[in-house]
Scaffold this motif. Structure first.
Motif, PDB file in Angstrom:
ATOM      1  N   SER A  46       0.830  -1.206   0.000  1.00 21.72           N
ATOM      2  CA  SER A  46       0.000   0.000   0.000  1.00 21.72           C
ATOM      3  C   SER A  46       0.861   1.252   0.000  1.00 21.72           C
ATOM      4  O   SER A  46       0.595   2.214  -0.737  1.00 21.72           O
ATOM      5  N   ASN A 170      -9.282   2.231  -2.937  1.00 19.47           N
ATOM      6  CA  ASN A 170      -9.969   0.970  -3.243  1.00 19.47           C
ATOM      7  C   ASN A 170      -8.961  -0.168  -3.415  1.00 19.47           C
ATOM      8  O   ASN A 170      -9.193  -1.300  -2.981  1.00 19.47           O
ATOM      9  N   THR A 171      -7.866   0.159  -4.075  1.00 20.75           N
ATOM     10  CA  THR A 171      -6.829  -0.862  -4.247  1.00 20.75           C
ATOM     11  C   THR A 171      -6.242  -1.285  -2.902  1.00 20.75           C
ATOM     12  O   THR A 171      -6.001  -2.468  -2.645  1.00 20.75           O
ATOM     13  N   ASP A 173      -7.774  -1.114   0.042  1.00 25.11           N
ATOM     14  CA  ASP A 173      -8.788  -1.928   0.722  1.00 25.11           C
ATOM     15  C   ASP A 173      -8.767  -3.362   0.211  1.00 25.11           C
ATOM     16  O   ASP A 173      -8.931  -4.323   0.980  1.00 25.11           O
ATOM     17  N   GLY A 174      -8.557  -3.499  -1.085  1.00 27.09           N
ATOM     18  CA  GLY A 174      -8.463  -4.851  -1.641  1.00 27.09           C
ATOM     19  C   GLY A 174      -7.261  -5.613  -1.087  1.00 27.09           C
ATOM     20  O   GLY A 174      -7.353  -6.824  -0.805  1.00 27.09           O
ATOM     21  N   LEU A 177      -8.142  -6.674   2.435  1.00 31.46           N
ATOM     22  CA  LEU A 177      -9.045  -7.824   2.400  1.00 31.46           C
ATOM     23  C   LEU A 177      -8.286  -9.098   2.050  1.00 31.46           C
ATOM     24  O   LEU A 177      -8.533 -10.173   2.622  1.00 31.46           O
ATOM     25  N   ALA A 178      -7.348  -8.975   1.113  1.00 30.06           N
ATOM     26  CA  ALA A 178      -6.550 -10.148   0.746  1.00 30.06           C
ATOM     27  C   ALA A 178      -5.703 -10.625   1.924  1.00 30.06           C
ATOM     28  O   ALA A 178      -5.536 -11.832   2.142  1.00 30.06           O
ATOM     29  N   THR A 181      -8.018 -12.439   4.245  1.00 31.29           N
ATOM     30  CA  THR A 181      -8.373 -13.745   3.674  1.00 31.29           C
ATOM     31  C   THR A 181      -7.229 -14.737   3.825  1.00 31.29           C
ATOM     32  O   THR A 181      -7.434 -15.920   4.117  1.00 31.29           O
TER      33      THR A 181
END
Length: 485
Positions: A46, A170-171, A173-174, A177-178, A181
């Protein structure tokens, strides 16, 4: 008085058992490690993404300003400022002294920090700000003038541009999330690995537990097979060595006990014949003491007393040897317990010294001789070491009988109670010439247990001051015996 402080209960439940703790620790370490690694990777990515995006925006704005600046007249008029704003594109603000481009955004968005960098340091600066709940990048750059000799100077024109960072967020946040996960995906794998690891660690522990349980139950041949060469294997070897040493010690002790029992039995058996002869001589001597005078009579009486004591000791030793050898047997018959107790007192001349509390009859199937022996030992002990009144109480129980012998003497005391039934134990070590052998109470309890009952001792109360007495209490409980087939 300060109130006692009790330990506070744990706020969080703790896993019970070594297996649960191992699983919990392994899963937590694995999941936290995976989460930390994924989170660190996501943060690094990030940060790199934001830095790259900011640099690209900054370079683009600077390039647009540099391409348009040569076509602007100086000092610029309003039209020139608007044209420079359009060249930059998006949300922009171009200022010169007190003038500003027509489509300028709110001047309050330009921070003092970035304005100072643009005016005084003559460099391109960028700063992240929040507007309407969204992140924006504010880029500020001065318009520089280049002289004929190549020197550069500030023109006083300042360009500020706002660029939306929503796509970058947004990137990011992705990426977060990854990372989450990835940490969640590591959970089932960590549980599986924890189960395998716990099984490998706990199996030797279970083997040691089973071995210890077998040793505790008396199986001194129990051993565990060492597995591997780690600390658990070393512990297994140590436990095996301890078990072998214990087995050898117990075997040696048992041999010594067997030798001692055999010696007592052999000596007692060998003494029976000479003692029988000696008893006959003592009876003759006892009948002749009336004609003796002075020292001769005193010596004869002492010899008679010590001979009777020796005979009782040998009889007690023979009885103990039968219990140790497991050859003691009951001769069961219908017995009136009350009549047996009364006869025991009468034959020994204790009727006037002992109070008997009993119902009319209590008939059970018991060994009469052994019952008489138990009562005689208890009452004799109370008369020798207690104080009047000595009481014997007989109470019928469902399927049995209770015989209680109490006295008003000094009691047994906390130091004597644990040893009162030990062989050859005497509470007063200074009284070495007492009539008792130190075996009577132990033999009495062995006879009680041979019946399937028990004999217990206690003090009847607590000493409350000088001169007070607590007394001793012996409770004999015998069950009714089944008929011999």
């Amino acid at each position: 008085m300060t109130a006692p402080r009790w330990p506070r209960p744990s706020r969080w439940p703790r896993p019970r058992g070594l297996r649960a703790r191992l699983l919990t620790a392994f899963v937590l370490v694995t999941v936290l490690g995976a989460a930390a690694s994924a989170w660190a990777s996501a943060n690094a990515a990030s940060a790199a993404l934001v830095t790259s995006h900011q640099q690209r925006i900054t370079e683009t704005v600077a390039a647009q300003v540099a391409a348009t600046a040569p076509h602007v007249t100086y000092p610029p008029d309003q039209e020139a400022l608007d044209r420079l704003e359009q060249a930059v594109g998006g949300r922009a603000r171009v200022t010169f002294e007190e003038s500003a481009s027509a489509g300028a955004f709110d001047a309050g968005l330009v921070t003092d920090e970035i304005r100072a960098a643009v005016r005084h340091e003559d460099e391109v600066s960028a700063q992240r700000i929040t507007l309407d709940g969204r992140s924006w990048l504010l880029v500020g750059t001065p318009v520089m003038l280049t002289a004929v000799d190549g020197t550069r100077s500030a023109s006083g024109v300042e360009v500020y541009a706002l660029r939306d960072l929503a796509g970058v967020e947004n990137t990011i946040d992705g990426l977060a999330l990854a990372a989450g996960t990835t940490a969640a995906a590591a959970l089932p794998l960590s549980v599986l690995l924890a189960l395998l690891a716990a099984r490998g660690v706990l199996q030797p522990v279970r083997d040691l537990r089973d071995t210890a349980g077998r040793l505790a139950s008396g199986d001194l041949d129990a051993r565990s097979e060492p597995q591997g060469a780690d600390e658990l294997a070393e512990l297994t070897v140590a436990v095996n060595e301890m078990a072998a040493s214990l087995q050898e010690s117990m075997a040696t002790k048992e041999r010594m006990r067997a030798d001692a029992r055999r010696f007592v039995a052999d000596v007692s058996h060998e003494l029976r014949t000479p003692l029988s002869t000696l008893a006959a001589v003592v009876e003759v001597l006892e009948s002749s003491t009336d004609g003796m005078h002075g020292d001769a009579r005193e010596s004869a009486q002492m010899a008679i007393s010590e001979t009777h004591r020796l005979i009782r000791l040998v009889e007690d030793l023979m009885e103990v040897s039968r219990f140790d050898a497991g050859t003691a047997r009951l001769h069961v018959e219908e017995v009136d317990v009350v009549d047996t107790v009364r006869t025991c007192l009468r034959l020994r001349g204790w009727e006037d010294r002992v109070e008997l509390e009993a119902p009319e009859r209590v008939v059970l199937r018991l060994d009469r001789r052994r019952l008489d022996l138990i009562v005689a030992n208890l009452v004799g002990n109370a008369l020798r070491h207690g104080a009047p009144p000595v009481r014997v109480a007989v109470r019928a129980l469902p399927g049995g009988v209770r015989v209680t012998v109490t006295d008003a003497g000094p009691g047994l005391g906390a130091e004597v109670l644990p040893h009162v039934f030990d062989r050859f134990y005497k509470a007063d070590r200074s009284r070495t010439r007492t009539p008792g052998s130190g075996l009577g109470l132990g033999i009495a309890r062995e006879n009680a247990r041979l019946h399937g009952g028990d004999l217990t001792a206690a003090d009847t109360g607590s000493n409350t001051g000088p001169g007070t007495r607590s007394g001793a209490r012996f409770d004999l409980v015998l069950p009714d015996q089944e008929e011999e087939s």
